[in-house]
Design a protein around this motif. Structure first.
Motif, PDB file in Angstrom:
ATOM      1  N   MET A 178     -20.769  49.570  61.079  1.00 26.36           N
ATOM      2  CA  MET A 178     -19.346  49.574  61.455  1.00 26.36           C
ATOM      3  C   MET A 178     -18.614  48.411  60.802  1.00 26.36           C
ATOM      4  O   MET A 178     -17.491  48.563  60.323  1.00 26.36           O
ATOM      5  CB  MET A 178     -19.197  49.496  62.976  1.00 26.36           C
ATOM      6  N   ALA A 179     -19.267  47.238  60.796  1.00 26.18           N
ATOM      7  CA  ALA A 179     -18.615  46.059  60.211  1.00 26.18           C
ATOM      8  C   ALA A 179     -18.293  46.307  58.740  1.00 26.18           C
ATOM      9  O   ALA A 179     -17.199  45.989  58.263  1.00 26.18           O
ATOM     10  CB  ALA A 179     -19.504  44.825  60.374  1.00 26.18           C
ATOM     11  N   GLN A 180     -19.243  46.903  58.019  1.00 30.38           N
ATOM     12  CA  GLN A 180     -18.953  47.213  56.609  1.00 30.38           C
ATOM     13  C   GLN A 180     -17.798  48.213  56.512  1.00 30.38           C
ATOM     14  O   GLN A 180     -16.931  48.100  55.649  1.00 30.38           O
ATOM     15  CB  GLN A 180     -20.192  47.755  55.899  1.00 30.38           C
ATOM     16  N   GLY A 181     -17.803  49.179  57.435  1.00 33.17           N
ATOM     17  CA  GLY A 181     -16.693  50.138  57.469  1.00 33.17           C
ATOM     18  C   GLY A 181     -15.355  49.435  57.657  1.00 33.17           C
ATOM     19  O   GLY A 181     -14.389  49.714  56.948  1.00 33.17           O
ATOM     20  N   TYR A 182     -15.298  48.491  58.597  1.00 29.00           N
ATOM     21  CA  TYR A 182     -14.050  47.762  58.820  1.00 29.00           C
ATOM     22  C   TYR A 182     -13.698  46.902  57.603  1.00 29.00           C
ATOM     23  O   TYR A 182     -12.539  46.753  57.251  1.00 29.00           O
ATOM     24  CB  TYR A 182     -14.152  46.876  60.068  1.00 29.00           C
ATOM     25  N   PHE A 183     -14.709  46.344  56.998  1.00 29.92           N
ATOM     26  CA  PHE A 183     -14.484  45.508  55.821  1.00 29.92           C
ATOM     27  C   PHE A 183     -13.854  46.325  54.697  1.00 29.92           C
ATOM     28  O   PHE A 183     -12.968  45.849  53.980  1.00 29.92           O
ATOM     29  CB  PHE A 183     -15.812  44.901  55.355  1.00 29.92           C
ATOM     30  N   GLU A 184     -14.284  47.580  54.574  1.00 25.92           N
ATOM     31  CA  GLU A 184     -13.788  48.443  53.495  1.00 25.92           C
ATOM     32  C   GLU A 184     -12.409  49.018  53.779  1.00 25.92           C
ATOM     33  O   GLU A 184     -11.718  49.478  52.872  1.00 25.92           O
ATOM     34  CB  GLU A 184     -14.769  49.597  53.258  1.00 25.92           C
ATOM     35  N   LYS A 185     -12.036  49.056  55.062  1.00 23.95           N
ATOM     36  CA  LYS A 185     -10.700  49.566  55.403  1.00 23.95           C
ATOM     37  C   LYS A 185      -9.656  48.620  54.834  1.00 23.95           C
ATOM     38  O   LYS A 185      -9.901  47.422  54.674  1.00 23.95           O
ATOM     39  CB  LYS A 185     -10.524  49.589  56.934  1.00 23.95           C
ATOM     40  N   GLU A 186      -8.485  49.154  54.627  1.00 27.22           N
ATOM     41  CA  GLU A 186      -7.474  48.263  54.063  1.00 27.22           C
ATOM     42  C   GLU A 186      -7.149  47.105  55.003  1.00 27.22           C
ATOM     43  O   GLU A 186      -6.925  45.995  54.611  1.00 27.22           O
ATOM     44  CB  GLU A 186      -6.195  49.046  53.737  1.00 27.22           C
ATOM     45  N   LYS A 187      -7.160  47.423  56.305  1.00 22.89           N
ATOM     46  CA  LYS A 187      -6.730  46.404  57.259  1.00 22.89           C
ATOM     47  C   LYS A 187      -7.717  46.332  58.413  1.00 22.89           C
ATOM     48  O   LYS A 187      -8.081  47.345  58.990  1.00 22.89           O
ATOM     49  CB  LYS A 187      -5.340  46.783  57.786  1.00 22.89           C
ATOM     50  N   CYS A 188      -8.168  45.138  58.685  1.00 21.93           N
ATOM     51  CA  CYS A 188      -9.061  44.933  59.824  1.00 21.93           C
ATOM     52  C   CYS A 188      -8.239  44.242  60.907  1.00 21.93           C
ATOM     53  O   CYS A 188      -7.975  43.053  60.833  1.00 21.93           O
ATOM     54  CB  CYS A 188     -10.245  44.071  59.385  1.00 21.93           C
ATOM     55  N   GLU A 189      -7.791  45.029  61.884  1.00 26.00           N
ATOM     56  CA  GLU A 189      -6.839  44.497  62.875  1.00 26.00           C
ATOM     57  C   GLU A 189      -7.549  43.763  64.014  1.00 26.00           C
ATOM     58  O   GLU A 189      -8.754  43.864  64.174  1.00 26.00           O
ATOM     59  CB  GLU A 189      -6.028  45.660  63.466  1.00 26.00           C
ATOM     60  N   GLU A 190      -6.718  43.113  64.810  1.00 27.31           N
ATOM     61  CA  GLU A 190      -7.270  42.383  65.950  1.00 27.31           C
ATOM     62  C   GLU A 190      -7.644  43.339  67.072  1.00 27.31           C
ATOM     63  O   GLU A 190      -6.883  44.240  67.426  1.00 27.31           O
ATOM     64  CB  GLU A 190      -6.245  41.374  66.465  1.00 27.31           C
ATOM     65  N   ALA A 191      -8.804  43.124  67.637  1.00 30.12           N
ATOM     66  CA  ALA A 191      -9.278  43.946  68.741  1.00 30.12           C
ATOM     67  C   ALA A 191      -9.538  43.056  69.949  1.00 30.12           C
ATOM     68  O   ALA A 191      -9.792  41.861  69.815  1.00 30.12           O
ATOM     69  CB  ALA A 191     -10.575  44.645  68.349  1.00 30.12           C
ATOM     70  N   VAL A 192      -9.460  43.667  71.123  1.00 31.08           N
ATOM     71  CA  VAL A 192      -9.891  42.979  72.339  1.00 31.08           C
ATOM     72  C   VAL A 192     -11.045  43.787  72.929  1.00 31.08           C
ATOM     73  O   VAL A 192     -10.926  45.006  73.102  1.00 31.08           O
ATOM     74  CB  VAL A 192      -8.753  42.857  73.378  1.00 31.08           C
ATOM     75  N   PHE A 193     -12.153  43.122  73.161  1.00 26.05           N
ATOM     76  CA  PHE A 193     -13.299  43.755  73.820  1.00 26.05           C
ATOM     77  C   PHE A 193     -13.542  43.056  75.162  1.00 26.05           C
ATOM     78  O   PHE A 193     -13.473  41.829  75.248  1.00 26.05           O
ATOM     79  CB  PHE A 193     -14.576  43.619  72.975  1.00 26.05           C
TER      80      PHE A 193
END
Lengths: 476, 476
Positions: free
Chosen positions: B15-30
């Motif tokens: 998933m992290a690589q997926g987010y890295f490849e996306k144009e924008k890695c937005e802020e999340a709250v978990f």
């Protein structure tokens, strides 16, 4: 690595100082054994031996450790001894991955009593944990028949080590792989994993989430289909993405879906139909969601269409039986056999320095029985062998000469303090464990009320035990 | 220390690589929260925060790690990112040792989604383990009333870490000390332990074994009396040794006996009489043997005479409920609140970036209820407060102004990647935990069918949740 030398019970050190202060610290033999198979299983898988060896090789009381012990009241002479501590004894053990049974010595430590005592807690800690998880994994793999089981439990394991070594033990016991990356790297086992619900939730649509995932991992593309609605949304979107891969001429090594909630039997059958109708007969259906051997057996009874089971919490904590219960008991001191008596017959120990033999049927190499003997006894396959039940001694079986094979189960691990064993890789241990299970008739492998393997005593050992019981005033 | 950076599930990295490849890695709250108190308890103890922080501080992808990931098919750009990985987000959490309830965010991570995702498995692993054991220890301490409970479980814990951190958590939750030497040293908690049956068995007589032990440890002399026969041999021999100490003018800080088998209620009462008759009214009676909160409650019902309980397997594995079940769920992404829906109402999450408030009665500082609110909401104790049940919304309670106190439960742990928290010592956490338990009325602390603490939602949070449920087509 944290130095785990002091990761022991305080009483091991108080006893050790006591032995140090005695005029003579004689040789002791300790047996590590367990009393009951977990979960009512028919056998257990012995695991953790490599970590036992690692522990012994790394024993090292640091100055900081010794300072702490001095503050606790230990005396200087004893602490000087610990500073230069080196294990000087012999250790034998059954190989890791062996099928084993209650009361059998799994590890035998023969060393000056002080040294043997100092090993107790760590040996038990390591063997209890890994044998527990390996045995649970064997149960789950049995329920899954020829389908893959993957270990997914790291987040619910009892701390980092429990996840790390638990994954190792699970793979030895029967899992094909694990989600645990570090275990994969360090133990050379297969890792797997795709994405979580959170991945899907960060996209505007499920389809877009699947597409992005497939673009990143076209060759290993298992899509989690239950974030919104498995059959209405998840599976149709997955099919769309598989079609898009097909259109691009991509033929993934592995692709399919994962179900993580709901009625897995029903959903897997419906999803299978939908995938097949779309021409994706080779798409894999993986499932997870509080699985264990009981639920997998129930799914199987319902003719589910699951290809791969991801098993988490209930495997990594062995939730139905979370402790293995191995103990470490003195069986000989200064050359004299010792017995621990108890009102509870199950808790009476087998005295003396012993061997563990396994008797196989010659024909198909299945186990007939195990037999504990005194160290000095020898047996020949050319002679008839009489087995008798140590509880109901009138029950005897005679094996004709040449009809059986005898195997000495213990291998030499330490000889006079020197490590003399070739540590196998996890892959080899896993294969060996698989071959070990094949030495059991099906009756011993079923999950409920299995046959109880006979663990016999030789006549000499039996007689010694009776003599010691009578000497201690216990009526036979 | 082993580098635990890769001790995670593979899907976190995919998933992290997926987010890295996306144009924008937005802020999340978990939110890290759990759904049910273990063992039907009325509350849980949150533990493991210091180790969570240690984990984050030590994240470091080694070249060897990156090489392994490259072999698994991860791409160079992403691996370069990992090489320089530093956590850049905010983390808030309730303090360790807090009394907590289901569905409450225990830890809140606000960070670029890639980073927040990479923390998931370790945070869950650590918190699930330590909170489980701390909660079990609290149950056992409740059953033991004002008597001491010692943690003795290392040999049965799930590997080294489970014993080490388990001892820590047990002490936080209510144990007075542990047998675990390394935990004692590293966490500054009391250690205890004396000798095993094997010690007695290496001597010709029990009396000689006791004498030798007493000579070594005259100041802390607890003798294990059940090797042969507790009342016929063990206790009389212990009394003889105590008399010999007395004759020598030695007045031990701590002396007494330990029972480790048999009918503990009966044996403790008989032993108490024998010790008292011999003038040893201050001799301590310790007991161990598969103890847990149920057996201790039963012993107490029989007016046992045990002063100290040594609790092993059933505490360190939390055998009746061996998993805590905390999860880590996305509650907001790119500033938009997120909800995870499920057929199972208990599994529907609470959306949005939230606060956790605790409402105490002003008079006696007991908890009235907890309340989750949206981050931006504020409340004043000067105003009337309406509490309503999020399931049965017609059930409301009004608290008069100035009749209650509000506490914000979360403290800031990380601020923009910087650790801003003063890590307390285990002793302080233990004391805080004790004071936390005192904020509960007895009804919440009983071991069976306790009162269920109300965990309310603010009106705004409730309305947001309804809106999102309707948007997702779920009928309220």
């Amino acid at each position: 690595m944290r130095n785990n030398t002091l990761l022991t019970d305080l009483y091991q050190l108080t006893m050790a100082q006591g032995y140090f202060e005695k005029e003579k610290c004689e040789e002791a033999v300790f047996d590590l054994f367990y009393r009951r198979n977990p979960c009512g299983h028919g056998y257990s898988i012995f695991a953790g031996l490599n970590q036992v060896i690692e522990f012994i090789e790394n024993i090292n009381y640091s100055e900081e450790d010794l300072e702490y012990l001095a503050e606790q009241g230990f005396n200087k002479g004893f602490l000087d001894y610990l500073r230069d501590f080196e294990f000087e004894g012999d250790i034998t053990a059954v190989p890791e991955g062996s099928v084993v049974f209650p009361h059998e010595p799994l590890i035998k430590v023969k060393a000056p009593v002080l040294q043997a005592q100092l090993l107790e807690t760590s040996l038990l800690n390591i063997v209890n944990h890994q044998s527990l998880i390996a045995t649970k994994a064997a149960r789950i793999a049995t329920a899954a028949k020829d389908r893959s089981v993957l270990e997914f439990g790291l987040r619910r394991s009892h701390g980092p080590d429990a996840g790390y070594y638990g994954a190792r033990a699970a793979v030895i016991g029967g899992c094909e792989g694990t989600s645990n990356v570090l275990a994969g790297k360090d133990f050379g086992v297969k890792i797997s994993g795709t994405h979580a619900h959170s991945w899907v939730m960060t996209f505007d649509t499920e389809l877009e989430a699947f597409r992005t995932y497939a673009r990143n991992f076209p060759n290993s593309c298992i899509l989690l289909v239950d974030t919104y609605d498995t059959l209405e949304s998840g599976v149709p979107n997955a099919i769309k993405v598989f079609e898009e891969l097909q259109e691009k001429g991509i033929d993934p090594d592995l692709y399919g879906i994962r179900l993580d909630s709901g009625d897995l039997a029903y959903l897997s059958k419906e999803a299978r139909k939908m995938l097949d109708e779309a021409g994706f007969e080779d798409a894999v259906i993986a499932a997870s969601s509080s699985l264990d051997e009981e639920i997998i057996t129930s799914l199987d009874m319902q003719d589910d269409e699951i290809d791969v089971f991801g098993v988490g919490t209930k495997l990594i904590t062995s939730s139905s039986c979370p402790a293995f219960g191995a103990v470490y008991k003195l069986s000989s001191y200064a050359g004299r056999p010792k017995i621990k008596i108890s009102d509870n017959v199950e808790k009476i120990t087998n005295p003396g320095d012993k061997n563990l033999l396994r008797i196989y049927e010659n024909k198909d190499r299945k186990i007939i029985a195990d037999m504990m003997t005194l160290q000095e006894e020898s047996f020949s396959e050319k002679e008839e062998l009489e087995l008798f039940d140590p509880r109901d001694t009138w029950k005897t079986t005679s094996l004709a000469s040449e009809s059986y094979k005898i195997r000495r189960m213990h291998e030499q691990i330490y000889s006079r303090g020197e490590m003399v064993y070739d540590l196998p890789e996890v892959k080899e241990i896993k294969e060996y464990c698989q071959s070990e299970k094949e030495t059991l008739w099906e009756e011993y492998k079923r999950l409920i009320n299995p046959h109880i393997m006979k663990v016999n005593l030789s006549h000499n050992l039996y007689n010694l035990k009776q003599k010691l019981l009578q000497k201690n005033g216990v009526k036979a």
